[in-house]
Design a protein around this motif. Structure first.
Motif, mmCIF file in Angstrom:
data_model
loop_
_atom_site.group_PDB
_atom_site.id
_atom_site.type_symbol
_atom_site.label_atom_id
_atom_site.label_comp_id
_atom_site.label_asym_id
_atom_site.label_seq_id
_atom_site.Cartn_x
_atom_site.Cartn_y
_atom_site.Cartn_z
ATOM 1 N N GLU A 287 0.921 -1.153 -0.198
ATOM 2 C CA GLU A 287 0.025 0.056 0.003
ATOM 3 C C GLU A 287 0.847 1.446 -0.181
ATOM 4 O O GLU A 287 0.302 2.434 -0.107
ATOM 5 N N LEU A 288 1.958 1.115 0.444
ATOM 6 C CA LEU A 288 3.076 2.277 0.304
ATOM 7 C C LEU A 288 3.167 2.555 -1.395
ATOM 8 O O LEU A 288 3.166 1.727 -2.371
ATOM 9 N N ALA A 289 3.160 4.054 -1.567
ATOM 10 C CA ALA A 289 3.272 4.302 -2.875
ATOM 11 C C ALA A 289 4.411 3.908 -3.632
ATOM 12 O O ALA A 289 4.295 4.012 -4.725
ATOM 13 N N ASP A 290 5.592 3.672 -2.907
ATOM 14 C CA ASP A 290 6.765 3.465 -3.690
ATOM 15 C C ASP A 290 7.049 2.121 -4.000
ATOM 16 O O ASP A 290 8.076 1.597 -4.434
ATOM 17 N N ILE A 291 6.157 1.203 -3.330
ATOM 18 C CA ILE A 291 6.463 -0.110 -3.382
ATOM 19 C C ILE A 291 5.522 -1.060 -4.446
ATOM 20 O O ILE A 291 4.274 -0.784 -4.549
ATOM 21 N N ASP A 292 6.084 -1.749 -5.494
ATOM 22 C CA ASP A 292 5.219 -2.313 -6.371
ATOM 23 C C ASP A 292 5.000 -3.721 -6.153
ATOM 24 O O ASP A 292 3.941 -4.232 -6.142
ATOM 25 N N TRP A 293 5.816 -4.463 -5.277
ATOM 26 C CA TRP A 293 5.265 -5.923 -4.702
ATOM 27 C C TRP A 293 6.475 -6.078 -3.185
ATOM 28 O O TRP A 293 7.418 -5.439 -3.297
ATOM 29 N N ALA A 294 5.629 -7.264 -2.495
ATOM 30 C CA ALA A 294 6.685 -7.442 -1.458
ATOM 31 C C ALA A 294 6.432 -9.145 -1.357
ATOM 32 O O ALA A 294 5.478 -9.617 -1.939
ATOM 33 N N ALA A 295 7.611 -9.580 -0.862
ATOM 34 C CA ALA A 295 7.463 -11.143 -0.621
ATOM 35 C C ALA A 295 8.247 -11.269 0.634
ATOM 36 O O ALA A 295 9.212 -10.737 1.082
ATOM 37 N N VAL A 296 7.925 -12.447 1.263
ATOM 38 C CA VAL A 296 8.302 -13.152 2.399
ATOM 39 C C VAL A 296 8.914 -14.522 1.999
ATOM 40 O O VAL A 296 8.034 -15.245 1.753
ATOM 41 N N HIS A 297 10.147 -14.917 2.269
ATOM 42 C CA HIS A 297 10.551 -16.001 2.203
ATOM 43 C C HIS A 297 11.364 -16.611 3.286
ATOM 44 O O HIS A 297 12.191 -16.039 4.204
ATOM 45 N N LEU A 298 10.763 -17.777 3.771
ATOM 46 C CA LEU A 298 11.310 -18.232 5.174
ATOM 47 C C LEU A 298 12.122 -19.390 5.108
ATOM 48 O O LEU A 298 11.936 -20.444 4.025
ATOM 49 N N VAL A 299 13.237 -19.686 5.600
ATOM 50 C CA VAL A 299 14.219 -20.906 5.704
ATOM 51 C C VAL A 299 13.418 -22.071 6.092
ATOM 52 O O VAL A 299 12.561 -22.078 7.204
ATOM 53 N N ASP A 300 13.291 -23.056 5.260
ATOM 54 C CA ASP A 300 12.723 -24.344 5.696
ATOM 55 C C ASP A 300 13.594 -25.196 6.820
ATOM 56 O O ASP A 300 14.415 -24.817 7.231
ATOM 57 N N GLU A 301 12.787 -26.428 6.936
ATOM 58 C CA GLU A 301 13.657 -27.113 7.946
ATOM 59 C C GLU A 301 14.756 -27.753 7.498
ATOM 60 O O GLU A 301 15.611 -28.004 8.480
ATOM 61 N N THR A 302 15.343 -27.695 6.381
ATOM 62 C CA THR A 302 16.739 -28.077 6.152
ATOM 63 C C THR A 302 17.727 -26.901 6.552
ATOM 64 O O THR A 302 18.828 -27.185 6.742
#
Length: 252
Positions: free
Chosen positions: A111-126
Motif C-alpha cells: 500500500e506504500l506508494a513506492d512499493i510495487d510488490w513485497a514477498a517473504v521467504h522463510l528458511v525451511d526445515e533443512t
C-alpha cells in the motif's frame, strides 16, 4: 512385458526438492491436491506439477506409488512417526496463522506508494532453502518468484547471507519489472530465519534512513514470527509503525 513403470536406479534417481517432499508428505497424511494448494498458498496446477515431477524422479506411475516409494526410502517421514513426536515440527494451526499474518503483512506493505510488490521467504526445515511464504503486489510476482531458493543462490538467496538491508539494483528475475529490490534478512537468535523483499519503484533512490528503518522493522518481524503466540496483532502494529516512519522519511 507391459505393466509397472521402470524404476530408476539409486545412481540415476534425482533427489526431490524440498517442495516436492513437502507435498508428498501431505499426500501421505491424506490431504487432497486442493487442500494442499490451499494450505501452501499455491495454485492447484502448481501442486500437480510438483507431484508429476516427484513421480518422474521416483519412477512412479501413480501418486499413491510415489508416496509409498518416498515413505519406503525414508524421503518423507511416516505420518505415524510425526504423531508420536509432535514437538519435532510446528503445529499446523500455528503455521497457518503465521502464513496468514505474513500474507497480510506483505499486502499492507504494497500500500506504500513506492512499493510495487513485497514477498517473504522463510528458511525451511533443512536450514538451507528459502521458501516463498507470502507475496503481494504485482500480478506477475507469484509466478516469477521461485517457490524454493537455495541460500546464496541468485539475488534473493544472497540477501539471506547479508547482515542488514541491501538494495539490489535491477536484478534479473524473468517475469518481474526490472526495478531495484530492497531485501533484508530476518535474523532470530543469531541465525537467518528468512528474507523480506520490497520492490522499490526505480523513479526514486532509497535513502540510508529508509534502509535503517527497514533493518529495524525486519528485526521486529523476525522476533514476532519466532514466538509461539498468534503473530497477527503484533505484525499489524509493527507494519503500521514502519509505514508511518517510511512515509515520514520519504517526505523529508
Amino acid at each position: 512385458m507391459g505393466g509397472a513403470a521402470a524404476t530408476p536406479t539409486d545412481r540415476e534417481r534425482r533427489p526431490l526438492s524440498a517442495r516436492e517432499r513437502e507435498i508428498l508428505g501431505l499426500l501421505a497424511k491424506g490431504l487432497s491436491g486442493a487442500a494442499i494448494a490451499e494450505q501452501l498458498f499455491l495454485s492447484p496446477e502448481t501442486v500437480r506439477t510438483h507431484v508429476r515431477n516427484a513421480m518422474t524422479k521416483l519412477g512412479a506411475s501413480t501418486r499413491s506409488q510415489a508416496v509409498a516409494m518416498a515413505l519406503g526410502d525414508g524421503i518423507i517421514p511416516s505420518p505415524e512417526g510425526e504423531e508420536e513426536a509432535p514437538a519435532a515440527s510446528e503445529k499446523p494451526a500455528s503455521a497457518r496463522r503465521r502464513r496468514d499474518a505474513l500474507a497480510e503483512l506483505a499486502a499492507g506493505l504494497t500500500e506504500l506508494a513506492d512499493i510495487d510488490w513485497a514477498a517473504v521467504h522463510l528458511v525451511d526445515e533443512t536450514g538451507m532453502t528459502l521458501r516463498l511464504t507470502a507475496h503481494a503486489g504485482a500480478a506477475s510476482v507469484k509466478d516469477a518468484l521461485p517457490d524454493d531458493t537455495i541460500l546464496g543462490d541468485g539475488a534473493i538467496g544472497r540477501m539471506a547471507l547479508r547482515k542488514r538491508a541491501h538494495l539490489v539494483a535491477n536484478p534479473s528475475i524473468p517475469g518481474l519489472p526490472h526495478g531495484p529490490i530492497l531485501g533484508v534478512p530476518l535474523v532470530r537468535d543469531g541465525r537467518c530465519a528468512g528474507v523480506l523483499c520490497l520492490a522499490v519503484r526505480p523513479s526514486r533512490p532509497v535513502t540510508r534512513r529508509e534502509m535503517l528503518l527497514f533493518d529495524a522493522f525486519a528485526g521486529r518481524v523476525a522476533e514476532v514470527i519466532g514466538a509461539p503466540e498468534d503473530p497477527g496483532p503484533q505484525l499489524r502494529l509493527a507494519r503500521r509503525l514502519f509505514t508511518t516512519s517510511w512515509i515520514r522519511a520519504v517526505g523529508h
